[in-house]
Design an enzyme around this catalytic site. Structure first.
Site, PDB file in Angstrom:
ATOM      1  N   ARG A  88       0.738  -1.215   0.095  1.00 33.71           N
ATOM      2  CA  ARG A  88       0.004  -0.122  -0.011  1.00 33.71           C
ATOM      3  C   ARG A  88       0.993   1.182   0.025  1.00 33.71           C
ATOM      4  O   ARG A  88       0.479   2.259   0.130  1.00 33.71           O
ATOM      5  CB  ARG A  88      -0.926  -0.023   1.213  1.00 33.71           C
ATOM      6  CG  ARG A  88      -2.229  -1.060   1.138  1.00 33.71           C
ATOM      7  CD  ARG A  88      -2.848  -0.758   0.038  1.00 33.71           C
ATOM      8  NE  ARG A  88      -3.857   0.681   0.289  1.00 33.71           N
ATOM      9  CZ  ARG A  88      -4.855   0.622   0.948  1.00 33.71           C
ATOM     10  NH1 ARG A  88      -5.525  -0.598   1.439  1.00 33.71           N
ATOM     11  NH2 ARG A  88      -5.575   1.868   1.016  1.00 33.71           N
ATOM     12  N   HIS A 116      15.214 -10.706   5.838  1.00 40.86           N
ATOM     13  CA  HIS A 116      15.908 -11.225   4.514  1.00 40.86           C
ATOM     14  C   HIS A 116      15.900 -10.153   3.774  1.00 40.86           C
ATOM     15  O   HIS A 116      15.034 -10.248   2.687  1.00 40.86           O
ATOM     16  CB  HIS A 116      15.471 -12.585   3.963  1.00 40.86           C
ATOM     17  CG  HIS A 116      16.395 -13.043   3.028  1.00 40.86           C
ATOM     18  ND1 HIS A 116      16.503 -14.463   2.767  1.00 40.86           N
ATOM     19  CD2 HIS A 116      16.832 -12.488   1.971  1.00 40.86           C
ATOM     20  CE1 HIS A 116      17.134 -14.910   1.904  1.00 40.86           C
ATOM     21  NE2 HIS A 116      17.514 -13.679   1.281  1.00 40.86           N
ATOM     22  N   ARG A 166      16.443  -8.105   0.363  1.00 43.45           N
ATOM     23  CA  ARG A 166      16.928  -8.530  -1.108  1.00 43.45           C
ATOM     24  C   ARG A 166      17.244  -7.203  -1.904  1.00 43.45           C
ATOM     25  O   ARG A 166      16.675  -6.016  -1.449  1.00 43.45           O
ATOM     26  CB  ARG A 166      16.027  -9.401  -1.921  1.00 43.45           C
ATOM     27  CG  ARG A 166      15.846 -10.865  -1.450  1.00 43.45           C
ATOM     28  CD  ARG A 166      14.861 -11.619  -1.997  1.00 43.45           C
ATOM     29  NE  ARG A 166      15.123 -12.961  -1.877  1.00 43.45           N
ATOM     30  CZ  ARG A 166      14.452 -13.691  -0.895  1.00 43.45           C
ATOM     31  NH1 ARG A 166      13.696 -13.129  -0.023  1.00 43.45           N
ATOM     32  NH2 ARG A 166      14.416 -14.894  -0.654  1.00 43.45           N
ATOM     33  N   HIS A 207      10.461  -6.481  -0.027  1.00 46.74           N
ATOM     34  CA  HIS A 207       9.939  -6.560   1.320  1.00 46.74           C
ATOM     35  C   HIS A 207      10.696  -5.858   2.327  1.00 46.74           C
ATOM     36  O   HIS A 207      10.405  -4.661   2.440  1.00 46.74           O
ATOM     37  CB  HIS A 207       9.674  -8.198   1.634  1.00 46.74           C
ATOM     38  CG  HIS A 207      10.517  -9.189   1.224  1.00 46.74           C
ATOM     39  ND1 HIS A 207      11.906  -8.886   1.681  1.00 46.74           N
ATOM     40  CD2 HIS A 207      10.531  -9.943   0.435  1.00 46.74           C
ATOM     41  CE1 HIS A 207      12.418 -10.189   1.145  1.00 46.74           C
ATOM     42  NE2 HIS A 207      11.727 -10.715   0.197  1.00 46.74           N
ATOM     43  N   GLU A 233      19.439 -12.397   6.984  1.00 49.67           N
ATOM     44  CA  GLU A 233      19.799 -13.468   6.083  1.00 49.67           C
ATOM     45  C   GLU A 233      20.018 -12.703   4.570  1.00 49.67           C
ATOM     46  O   GLU A 233      19.539 -11.743   4.238  1.00 49.67           O
ATOM     47  CB  GLU A 233      18.681 -14.436   5.777  1.00 49.67           C
ATOM     48  CG  GLU A 233      18.307 -14.991   7.083  1.00 49.67           C
ATOM     49  CD  GLU A 233      17.050 -16.111   6.749  1.00 49.67           C
ATOM     50  OE1 GLU A 233      16.786 -16.934   7.509  1.00 49.67           O
ATOM     51  OE2 GLU A 233      16.301 -15.824   5.758  1.00 49.67           O
ATOM     52  N   THR A 284      11.679 -16.897  -3.468  1.00 48.45           N
ATOM     53  CA  THR A 284      12.137 -17.362  -2.242  1.00 48.45           C
ATOM     54  C   THR A 284      13.304 -18.216  -2.193  1.00 48.45           C
ATOM     55  O   THR A 284      13.653 -18.726  -3.408  1.00 48.45           O
ATOM     56  CB  THR A 284      11.022 -17.773  -1.399  1.00 48.45           C
ATOM     57  OG1 THR A 284      11.368 -18.138   0.091  1.00 48.45           O
ATOM     58  CG2 THR A 284      10.620 -19.296  -1.881  1.00 48.45           C
ATOM     59  N   HIS A 294      12.743 -22.826   6.702  1.00 50.28           N
ATOM     60  CA  HIS A 294      11.836 -22.845   5.248  1.00 50.28           C
ATOM     61  C   HIS A 294      10.864 -24.035   5.287  1.00 50.28           C
ATOM     62  O   HIS A 294      10.909 -25.116   5.288  1.00 50.28           O
ATOM     63  CB  HIS A 294      12.805 -23.366   4.014  1.00 50.28           C
ATOM     64  CG  HIS A 294      12.307 -22.875   2.705  1.00 50.28           C
ATOM     65  ND1 HIS A 294      12.588 -21.554   2.419  1.00 50.28           N
ATOM     66  CD2 HIS A 294      11.387 -23.113   1.832  1.00 50.28           C
ATOM     67  CE1 HIS A 294      12.153 -21.359   1.353  1.00 50.28           C
ATOM     68  NE2 HIS A 294      11.399 -21.857   1.094  1.00 50.28           N
ATOM     69  N   ASP A 295       9.565 -23.161   5.264  1.00 51.48           N
ATOM     70  CA  ASP A 295       8.336 -24.240   5.278  1.00 51.48           C
ATOM     71  C   ASP A 295       7.973 -24.851   6.567  1.00 51.48           C
ATOM     72  O   ASP A 295       6.928 -25.772   6.578  1.00 51.48           O
ATOM     73  CB  ASP A 295       8.350 -25.143   4.118  1.00 51.48           C
ATOM     74  CG  ASP A 295       8.109 -24.450   2.722  1.00 51.48           C
ATOM     75  OD1 ASP A 295       7.668 -23.036   2.897  1.00 51.48           O
ATOM     76  OD2 ASP A 295       8.215 -25.006   1.624  1.00 51.48           O
ATOM     77  N   GLY A 308       8.971 -17.859   9.223  1.00 53.89           N
ATOM     78  CA  GLY A 308       8.059 -16.522   8.601  1.00 53.89           C
ATOM     79  C   GLY A 308       6.818 -16.805   8.047  1.00 53.89           C
ATOM     80  O   GLY A 308       5.828 -16.407   8.644  1.00 53.89           O
ATOM     81  N   HIS A 309       6.766 -17.296   6.721  1.00 57.60           N
ATOM     82  CA  HIS A 309       5.589 -17.395   5.922  1.00 57.60           C
ATOM     83  C   HIS A 309       4.616 -18.032   6.743  1.00 57.60           C
ATOM     84  O   HIS A 309       3.439 -17.419   6.669  1.00 57.60           O
ATOM     85  CB  HIS A 309       5.895 -17.909   4.621  1.00 57.60           C
ATOM     86  CG  HIS A 309       4.706 -18.040   3.742  1.00 57.60           C
ATOM     87  ND1 HIS A 309       4.173 -16.914   2.764  1.00 57.60           N
ATOM     88  CD2 HIS A 309       3.780 -19.107   3.608  1.00 57.60           C
ATOM     89  CE1 HIS A 309       3.419 -17.440   2.236  1.00 57.60           C
ATOM     90  NE2 HIS A 309       3.062 -18.689   2.569  1.00 57.60           N
TER      91      HIS A 309
END
Length: 237
Positions: A18, A43, A45, A50, A70, A100, A190-191, A213-214
């Site tokens: 937004r 993390h 990038r 993000h 990271e 990712t 991760h996951d 995270g996710h």
């Protein structure tokens, strides 16, 4: 105890969608720690889609638990980490256009590069960890780089576990056993989710930290961040 580090990238993704400052990344990090999280992970990038580089600096004074940054150690990232001086830097070989992280380091092929980068971070008082696939040769290669820890890439475990295949934990158990023998600290991520974290924790000897995270953010949409963080802490006991 296995520490829970909350990756807040998805909070930044929602904020950026937004163009404003809602939800507020700094406030969420404060709240996550107040709810019991033992670390905050970001993390950044290169495209800052993000977490932004500015966020890394803004978070430094408010993260009183473990601060983990990271990323792929390109020059801009190295400079950021050395200036911010987090508790830990986790090196991830992700391409700039990757949605990712999707693979661990080839610690044998990139040994010299990793040694150089890791030495620079350690000389600045920053603990190092490198993202690796659950492969014994890569664990041995990681030891040769001089890293303090490894982070086991858990996507394959999470996927197979969701299909009912609990045998998927075996290569992770073998790698953890070798890492413990080599005196490498063990992180994982991760996951990982509320569904699969307890089984993973119960079977990985010496697991020091998980970065989530996710799944954690998605679960929080239904159950609230405080409830979800406390559930993770309970499963990690």
């Amino acid at each position: 105890m296995t520490k829970l580090s909350v990756n807040i990238n998805k909070i930044a993704t929602l904020r950026n969608s937004r163009g404003g400052d809602v939800p507020n990344v700094i406030q969420f990090a404060k709240d996550a720690q107040a709810f019991g999280a033992e670390g905050i992970t970001i993390h950044p990038r290169p495209d800052e889609r993000h977490i932004r580089y500015k966020d890394a600096y803004d978070l430094k004074p408010i993260v009183y638990t473990e601060y983990n940054i990271e990323g792929n150690p390109v020059p801009k990232f190295i400079d950021l980490v050395i200036e911010v001086k987090p508790t830990q830097v986790t090196l991830v070989p992700d391409a700039e256009n990757a949605i990712t992280s999707n693979a661990g380091w080839d610690t044998i092929k990139h040994k010299s590069f990793l040694q150089e980068v890791i030495t620079e971070f350690q000389n600045n008082g920053i603990r190092t960890s490198i993202f690796v696939d659950p492969d014994l040769h890569q664990i041995e290669g990681a030891k040769e780089t001089g890293t303090d820890r490894i982070e086991l890439y858990t996507e394959s475990y999470a996927h197979q576990y969701s299909l009912g295949n609990k045998e998927a934990i075996k290569p992770y158990m073998e790698c953890a056993g070798l890492a413990n023998t080599l005196q490498l600290g063990i992180n994982a991520g991760h996951d990982l989710s509320l569904d699969n974290i307890k089984f993973f924790k119960e079977n990985i000897t010496g697991l020091l930290e998980v970065s989530i995270g996710h799944a954690l953010i998605a679960e929080s949409l239904y159950m609230g961040a405080e409830s979800v963080i406390k559930q993770y802490l309970e499963k990690l006991k």
